[in-house]
Scaffold this active site. Structure first.
Site, PDB file in Angstrom:
ATOM      1  N   ASP A 104       3.103   5.162  -7.231  1.00  0.00           N
ATOM      2  CA  ASP A 104       3.524   4.159  -6.268  1.00  0.00           C
ATOM      3  C   ASP A 104       2.325   3.426  -5.689  1.00  0.00           C
ATOM      4  O   ASP A 104       1.541   3.991  -4.946  1.00  0.00           O
ATOM      5  CB  ASP A 104       4.304   4.860  -5.160  1.00  0.00           C
ATOM      6  N   ASP A 313       3.374  -7.005  -6.826  1.00  0.00           N
ATOM      7  CA  ASP A 313       4.009  -5.702  -6.989  1.00  0.00           C
ATOM      8  C   ASP A 313       4.502  -5.535  -8.414  1.00  0.00           C
ATOM      9  O   ASP A 313       5.426  -6.224  -8.838  1.00  0.00           O
ATOM     10  CB  ASP A 313       5.174  -5.577  -6.013  1.00  0.00           C
TER      11      ASP A 313
END
Length: 432
Positions: A104, A313
């Site tokens: 992540d 992202d």
């Protein structure tokens, strides 16, 4: 406690395995979640179902951002790590104990389920037992490290962490020091002693399976990237393959240190803007161009000149733009593309066309980041969602704008934390 405010998970699920080591860098293999090599591969789904599911995950992530603003700082994560997204294989402890964690880029801690835990989420692989590791050590509440971690607490002078997610999931446990290792394909692991980890003994989470927790790759003080520090020179990079390669055995790599340097005459760099929550990589998008039509990035949601107005992202498939900006983009694309419009087969995509030939000349869309004019080719801007139907891979949002992973395909993208830049190099990622 400086826990992650969001989990910006990569929406293409990857399994990390060590590929090769350099003097001051290394690379790990990346496997798309929809690749046959992925443990999350669903052979009953076709390529369009993969895209549709990825688009829905993009919107689900964005929907969970509505509790915070661009400048808010909150201990809650508003993205659910459902389905694993990226998996990273690594080991902790002495002797080494192998684990799978969700990788992540928007989390700033490495945490895993530890025995004994109550409650525990369903983990099909064994859980780590710290009492069986000779290198495990609790962190004192009085230490500077404990004090630097937001929302920390004490339990018999042992530092405790707490992470809360937007769906009500959470993890609590001991903040500890432990040896973390990445295993090479030659069988020679590279160990990082005294790595800060969270040993979770009170966990509820929406994902289940082999994954044991989260591997934080963001910018916080105890993320894996920050802790690797000088050993990787604050650098990492990746090159995402086009979706046409997902059914093949072709893989790409996530690079660290010297292996992550992005160089060449065609490299474009833009500043990383420091703002809260600090785990995100905020960039400044100044305007966009479709064909010969250029329009400002701003409008009612952001304002024309705000820096750090979009995050990059790799975990969001679509690119999410403020509604005003998206409206201008859709209008500009509609003026240039002379194909028959059709209804979208999925709610998340608004502008779709009937395509009878693969040779249609779609326009280049340029994203004018501060100091970097990134030219998005059709594979970055349009996506096939059914036979003969392609859609614009952008969608409006009233929440945090996101530069997603379709837009990043066939770019070598390098992050330099020390220089505070993100660099783009157009390249055929299948040949890297």
């Amino acid at each position: 406690m400086n826990t992650p405010s969001f989990l910006t998970l990569f929406s293409i699920c990857l399994v990390f395995s060590f590929s090769h080591a350099l003097n001051n860098g290394f690379s790990v293999e990346l496997i798309h979640r929809d690749s046959p090599k992925s443990p999350l591969y669903k052979p009953t789904q076709n390529k369009y179902e993969h895209i549709i599911n990825a688009a829905r995950r993009s919107i689900n992530r964005a929907n969970h951002l509505n509790k915070v603003s661009l400048t808010a700082s909150t201990p809650e994560s508003t993205v659910i790590p459902d389905g694993g997204e990226y998996l990273m294989t690594y080991s902790v402890g002495t002797p080494p104990f192998k684990l799978y964690g969700v990788a992540d880029t928007g989390s700033d801690i490495v945490w895993l389920q530890c025995e004994p835990c109550d409650p525990c989420f369903n983990q099909t692989s064994p859980k780590f037992n710290p009492s069986k590791s000779s290198s495990y050590k609790n962190i004192s509440c009085s230490s500077d490290l404990c004090q630097s971690v937001r929302d920390s607490s004490c339990n018999s002078d042992n530092c405790q962490y707490t992470i809360k997610y937007g769906d009500g999931s959470h993890s609590e446990g001991a903040l500890s020091l432990e040896t973390l290792a990445l295993e090479s394909t030659t069988g020679r692991p590279i160990s990082f002693p005294k790595t800060v980890i969270g040993c979770g003994t009170d966990n509820t989470m929406s994902f289940e399976g082999q994954s044991s927790g989260i591997v934080g790759l963001g910018g916080g003080p105890v993320s894996l990237i920050t802790q690797l520090g000088s050993s990787i020179g604050g650098k990492f990079s990746y090159c995402l393959l086009p979706s046409s390669f997902r059914e093949s055995n072709t893989t790409t790599k996530l690079n660290f240190g010297d292996a992550a340097v992005v160089s060449g005459d065609d490299v474009l760099s833009t500043p990383i803007v420091k703002k809260n929550p600090a785990v995100f990589y905020y960039l400044t998008l100044e305007s966009m161009t479709v064909g010969n039509k250029r329009f400002k990035y701003g409008g009612s949601f952001l304002g024309d000149s705000e820096e750090g107005n979009i995050i990059i992202d790799s975990g969001t498939t679509l690119t999410l733009l403020p509604s005003d900006v998206y409206s201008n983009l859709e209008s500009a694309v509609s003026e240039v593309v002379k194909l028959n419009r059709v209804d979208s087969p999925i709610q998340q995509l608004n502008l779709c066309y009937s395509l009878t030939s693969d040779n249609y000349d779609f326009p280049i869309i340029t994203a004018h980041f501060k100091g970097a004019d990134v030219k998005l080719l059709p594979i970055n801007s349009f996506v096939a969602v059914a036979d003969g139907v392609v859609c614009l891979a952008f969608t409006p949002t009233q929440r945090l704008p996101i530069f997603g992973n379709i837009a990043q395909q066939n770019f070598l993208i390098g992050y330099d934390i020390l220089q505070k830049t993100v660099s783009f190099k157009p390249i055929d990622c299948s040949k890297v």
